[in-house]
Motif scaffolding. Structure first.
Motif, short mmCIF file in Angstrom:
data_model
loop_
_atom_site.label_atom_id
_atom_site.label_comp_id
_atom_site.label_asym_id
_atom_site.label_seq_id
_atom_site.Cartn_x
_atom_site.Cartn_y
_atom_site.Cartn_z
N PHE A 130 46.75 26.48 35.45
CA PHE A 130 46.30 25.07 35.98
C PHE A 130 45.51 25.45 37.05
CE2 PHE A 130 50.56 25.57 37.58
CZ PHE A 130 50.57 24.48 38.78
N PHE A 131 45.86 25.21 38.31
CA PHE A 131 45.01 25.83 39.19
C PHE A 131 44.11 27.06 39.21
CE2 PHE A 131 48.86 29.30 38.84
CZ PHE A 131 48.01 30.48 40.13
N LEU A 132 44.08 28.06 38.98
CA LEU A 132 43.39 29.20 38.84
C LEU A 132 42.17 28.47 37.69
CD1 LEU A 132 45.45 32.65 37.82
CD2 LEU A 132 44.58 32.07 40.15
N VAL A 133 42.10 27.96 36.88
CA VAL A 133 41.35 27.50 36.06
C VAL A 133 40.33 26.13 37.61
CG1 VAL A 133 40.16 25.88 34.44
CG2 VAL A 133 41.94 27.23 33.81
N ASN A 134 41.01 25.19 37.68
CA ASN A 134 40.52 24.25 38.35
C ASN A 134 39.89 24.83 39.74
OD1 ASN A 134 41.40 22.34 37.76
ND2 ASN A 134 43.84 22.08 37.80
N SER A 194 38.29 27.92 40.29
CA SER A 194 37.16 28.80 40.26
C SER A 194 35.88 27.68 38.79
CB SER A 194 37.52 29.09 38.71
OG SER A 194 38.11 30.19 39.44
N GLU A 195 34.44 28.19 39.22
CA GLU A 195 33.89 26.58 39.52
C GLU A 195 33.15 26.93 37.63
OE1 GLU A 195 30.18 27.63 41.86
OE2 GLU A 195 31.55 26.76 43.57
N THR A 196 32.99 27.98 37.11
CA THR A 196 32.74 27.74 35.87
C THR A 196 33.84 27.68 35.05
OG1 THR A 196 31.37 29.76 36.27
CG2 THR A 196 32.02 29.27 34.23
N PRO A 197 34.56 28.11 35.46
CA PRO A 197 36.37 27.36 34.22
C PRO A 197 36.56 26.09 34.55
CG PRO A 197 36.69 29.41 35.17
CD PRO A 197 35.16 29.09 35.55
N LEU A 198 36.10 25.47 35.71
CA LEU A 198 36.30 23.94 35.65
C LEU A 198 35.19 23.21 35.26
CD1 LEU A 198 37.86 21.84 37.75
CD2 LEU A 198 36.56 22.14 39.54
N SER A 199 34.35 23.74 35.36
CA SER A 199 33.04 22.73 34.58
C SER A 199 33.28 22.77 33.49
CB SER A 199 31.97 23.35 35.33
OG SER A 199 30.48 23.47 34.49
N ASN A 200 33.31 24.23 33.01
CA ASN A 200 33.47 23.20 31.33
C ASN A 200 34.98 23.01 31.28
OD1 ASN A 200 31.70 26.15 30.98
ND2 ASN A 200 32.63 27.18 31.56
N ARG A 201 35.96 22.78 31.37
CA ARG A 201 36.94 21.77 32.08
C ARG A 201 36.53 20.42 31.65
NH1 ARG A 201 41.26 19.28 33.92
NH2 ARG A 201 43.11 18.63 32.13
N LEU A 202 35.78 19.92 33.00
CA LEU A 202 35.56 18.49 33.68
C LEU A 202 34.46 18.40 31.95
CD1 LEU A 202 34.59 18.83 37.08
CD2 LEU A 202 37.50 17.66 35.61
N GLU A 203 33.46 19.33 31.70
CA GLU A 203 32.90 18.74 30.29
C GLU A 203 33.64 18.36 29.49
OE1 GLU A 203 29.30 20.39 27.36
OE2 GLU A 203 29.99 21.78 29.32
N SER A 204 34.41 19.29 28.90
CA SER A 204 35.39 18.76 27.89
C SER A 204 36.01 17.90 28.18
CB SER A 204 36.07 19.99 27.37
OG SER A 204 37.68 19.80 26.41
N VAL A 205 37.09 17.39 29.35
CA VAL A 205 37.59 16.39 29.65
C VAL A 205 36.32 15.44 30.01
CG1 VAL A 205 38.66 14.80 31.45
CG2 VAL A 205 38.85 17.36 30.72
#
Length: 730
Positions: A470-474, A476-487
């Motif tokens: 969870f903390f590594l995804v948040n 990192s720009e690309t993983p965070l961007s992809n996660r927030l898009e999904s959310v």
């Protein structure tokens, strides 16, 4: 009481079904399966999809490690040398290792802040992140030391303290938020490690619970989260730790220390008032035991009858008869948070009808957040009573009090309206997570000396591993961007509100407009079959965002007009979108040299003033009014607007040309026209024209000392280059 009897019967039935039908191993595999299922349904399983968005190497390492732990538990025993190095002779964890754990967590909190924090209310603080407080508010000390316990005081108090740190240490708010998270996280780490080491005796149990606590997903709060929750969760955890220590020691001074700390907790966040029953029950148990009774006064039946049932009854009265939230419309415009405290039972109008208290979307979201508090903890909480039901005392006062607190927190949060959606408001909905950890420790303490099934600890570690990115995804720009898009897409289909903001923010994190527009188009295509014309502001905002980009950045006015026209179809009530569309049409007309042909004077004035005074695109406004002047050479109002555009652009000779026309037309009137001409002439350094119009002006306005001074100084050659300052000051 019927309610109490029904609740008891329900709990006993659920527990019986788990014992009869459930295999603990399969419960763990089911929880692991949710993380794997999130690879197929990442939008729906947003509480479990961090591994899906992690980098490929990290994903591979975690999946392989988890598979080994699950499939080969017998090979996961601690080597004897390491076993001797970790444990003391009494079997507890060696103290020498603990400072290294604290240093490790300090490093992680510092090194992995959220790349761009959109969670909770962090987006509201974004504009002040780069600010350094230069002066404390006049009411600072009054607010900080206020004895009022209002719901808003917690956040205010913390923000005021952050402001004080910014002021005294010359730090930006972003730095204050970050270091508050780090120090609170280190405090949480020390308290948790110290408590686990004190409460448990086996080093393996200690290590497992330390790891589960330090890497529970709610600890994201400590990783650069721009919110006020970090100190709240540190103090909350400290209170719970002190509570169990007090229960174990039976110390009266600790009981009163708990009261003082409870008041601090409530001051920092109003939710902590739900800790009050735990303190009262602890007082009852303390003085009951002092009277020499060997039986416990705090049992599930007593608590259900005298604590949970009355609180639930008060909640029902508040929900149905005071706030009347059962029929709440859910919209957030021009209302206070307290007016939208709970979710409605009766669905409001479209598009907010997709989310209500008993609806599937809310229940799925709530299960996401509850199970993701800590999968490993849930495995132990379910598994230990099933595996050791004959040797476990689930009626111990500590366990009863903690379970009561967990039920109160969880029940309130189930009713709560997640004002920015539950996936984004995970910080608020994580309040029960620390309580869950302490329930787990209380259970583990009773069975740690018994022989555990070989699969239990490896399975718990596997669950810990798959949830840990969870903390590594948040960070990192690309993983965070992809996660927030999904959310964001999940939010659009369920809670709806704030979804366009989250999607737009997500796409902007990588700072690549080509990718931004392509991803946006894919999202628009995906959601279009669900969007409803005339009643879909969020979809309209997604279209408007593209239109705004084409209008203001690329200056592609045709694309801007097309996008904004489409946005109006979905959100016809937005004046902002209508204004942008009007601007796009005007600029497109100008760029195509069509200007205002066929337009009425009223429309010309409206569109031109929008460019000149609202949008403040002065070059475009000048071009527009120059074209208008050709079509309407005798209309003085358009000359006035053209003069204004030229003046702002500092083309003073061109402004003077239009001012002379205004004088000829006596527009808006003779006096104002002449003063405009004098002003433009001075700025253009055309002193002969300035003198000419000053002389004409003074013939009818001899009392005007400013114009009289200008006229006399030009006539006498007295520092004429400074005259423009005289007019500007006036």
């Amino acid at each position: 009481m019927v309610l109490v009897g029904l609740a008891k019967a329900t709990i006993q039935t659920i527990f019986t079904l788990i014992i009869v039908f459930a295999s603990v191993r399969w419960i763990g595999i089911f929880l692991l399966g949710l993380h794997l299922l999130a690879f197929i349904f990442p939008d729906q399983l947003w509480g479990f999809h961090y591994l899906y968005f992690a980098s490929a190497p990290l994903k591979a390492v975690i999946l392989v490690s988890a598979a080994v732990l699950v499939l080969l538990p017998n090979y996961c025993n601690v080597p004897r040398k390491l076993d001797n190095g970790l444990s003391n002779k009494d079997g507890s964890l060696r103290l020498i290792w603990l400072p290294f754990v604290v240093l490790l967590m300090s490093f992680l909190y510092y090194s992995f802040p959220i790349a761009l924090d959109e969670y909770g209310d962090a987006f509201q603080y974004r504009n002040r992140l780069s600010t350094v407080v230069s002066e404390l508010p006049s009411k600072f000390y009054k607010e900080v030391f206020s004895t009022e316990f209002l719901p808003s005081m917690g956040r205010k108090t913390i923000l005021y303290m952050y402001g004080l740190i910014s002021y005294t240490k010359d730090m930006t708010y972003e730095e204050v938020f970050r270091y508050a998270g780090i120090f609170s996280g280190v405090g949480f780490t020390v308290v948790w490690i110290g408590f686990v080491r004190y409460y448990l005796s086996s080093y393996k149990s200690q290590l497992l619970m330390i790891a589960i606590g330090l890497f529970a997903p709610f600890t994201q709060i400590f990783y650069g989260h721009n919110e006020t929750y970090a100190p709240v969760f540190f103090v909350l955890t400290s209170w719970l730790a002190l509570l169990l220590v007090q229960h174990k020691k039976g110390s009266t001074p600790l009981l009163w220390a708990l009261l003082a700390l409870l008041l601090l907790c409530i001051r920092l966040h109003p939710f902590c008032v739900l800790l009050t029953p735990a303190w009262i029950l602890s007082v009852v148990q303390q003085y009951w035991n002092r009277n020499g009774s060997t039986a416990t006064s705090v049992g599930y039946s007593t608590v259900l009858k005298w604590v949970i049932a009355p609180i639930f009854l008060l909640g029902v009265i508040l929900y149905f008869f005071v706030l009347e939230d059962y029929k709440d419309p859910r919209f957030l415009d021009n209302v206070k948070d307290i007016d939208r405290l709970f979710l409605p039972i009766i669905s409001p109008a479209y598009p907010l009808d997709r989310y209500n208290l008993l609806g599937l979307n809310h229940i799925v979201d709530y299960l996401n957040v509850v199970v993701s508090w800590s999968g490993a903890t849930w495995l132990l909480i379910i598994g230990i009573p099933v595996l050791f039901r004959d040797k476990l005392s689930i009626r111990s006062p500590s366990l009863v009090i903690l379970t009561t607190t967990l039920v109160l927190f969880s029940s309130l949060l189930f009713m709560m309206n997640p004002l920015v959606s539950m996936p984004m408001d995970w910080d608020l909905f994580s309040f029960p997570a620390p309580v869950l950890l302490f329930v787990c420790v209380s259970l583990v303490s009773q069975i740690e000396k018994l022989t555990l099934p070989t699969f239990l600890m490896p399975l718990a570690l596997a669950l810990l591993l798959v949830a840990s990115p969870f903390f590594l995804v948040n960070a990192s720009e690309t993983p965070l961007s992809n996660r927030l898009e999904s959310v964001g897409k999940r939010m659009y289909r369920t809670y709806y509100l704030h979804s366009s903001r989250v999607i737009i923010t997500a796409l902007g994190i990588p700072d690549n407009m080509t990718s931004y527009l392509a991803r946006k188009q894919n999202i628009l295509d995906e959601l279009k079959h669900e969007a409803v014309l005339g009643r879909d502001p969020m979809y309209g905002n997604l279209l408007m965002d593209d239109g705004y980009y084409y209008l203001t950045v690329t200056k592609d006015y045709e694309k801007a007009e097309n996008r904004l026209s489409e946005a109006v179809l979905y959100n016809p009530d937005s004046q902002f979108i209508l204004d942008l569309l009007s601007e796009a049409k005007t600029k497109l007309s100008i760029s195509n040299n069509e200007s205002s042909k066929g337009w009425s004077d009223e429309r010309i004035e409206k569109e031109g003033l929008n460019l000149l005074r609202k949008v403040r695109d002065y070059p475009m406004a000048r071009t527009f009014f120059e074209s208008v002047r050709k079509d309407h050479p005798q209309n003085p109002i358009f000359a006035l607007y053209l003069m204004e555009a030229c003046f702002v652009l500092e083309d003073y000779p061109a402004a003077l040309e239009q001012a002379i026309f205004l004088v000829e037309q006596n527009y808006p009137n003779e006096r104002k026209a002449l003063r405009i001409a004098v002003n433009c002439a001075l700025e253009a350094k055309n002193y002969s024209e300035a003198m000419k119009y000053s002389e004409i002006y003074l013939q009818s306005n001899p009392e005007d000392k400013t114009i009289s001074t200008i006229y006399s100084r030009i006539k006498n050659g007295d520092r004429v280059e400074e005259l423009v300052e005289v007019f500007r000051k006036k």
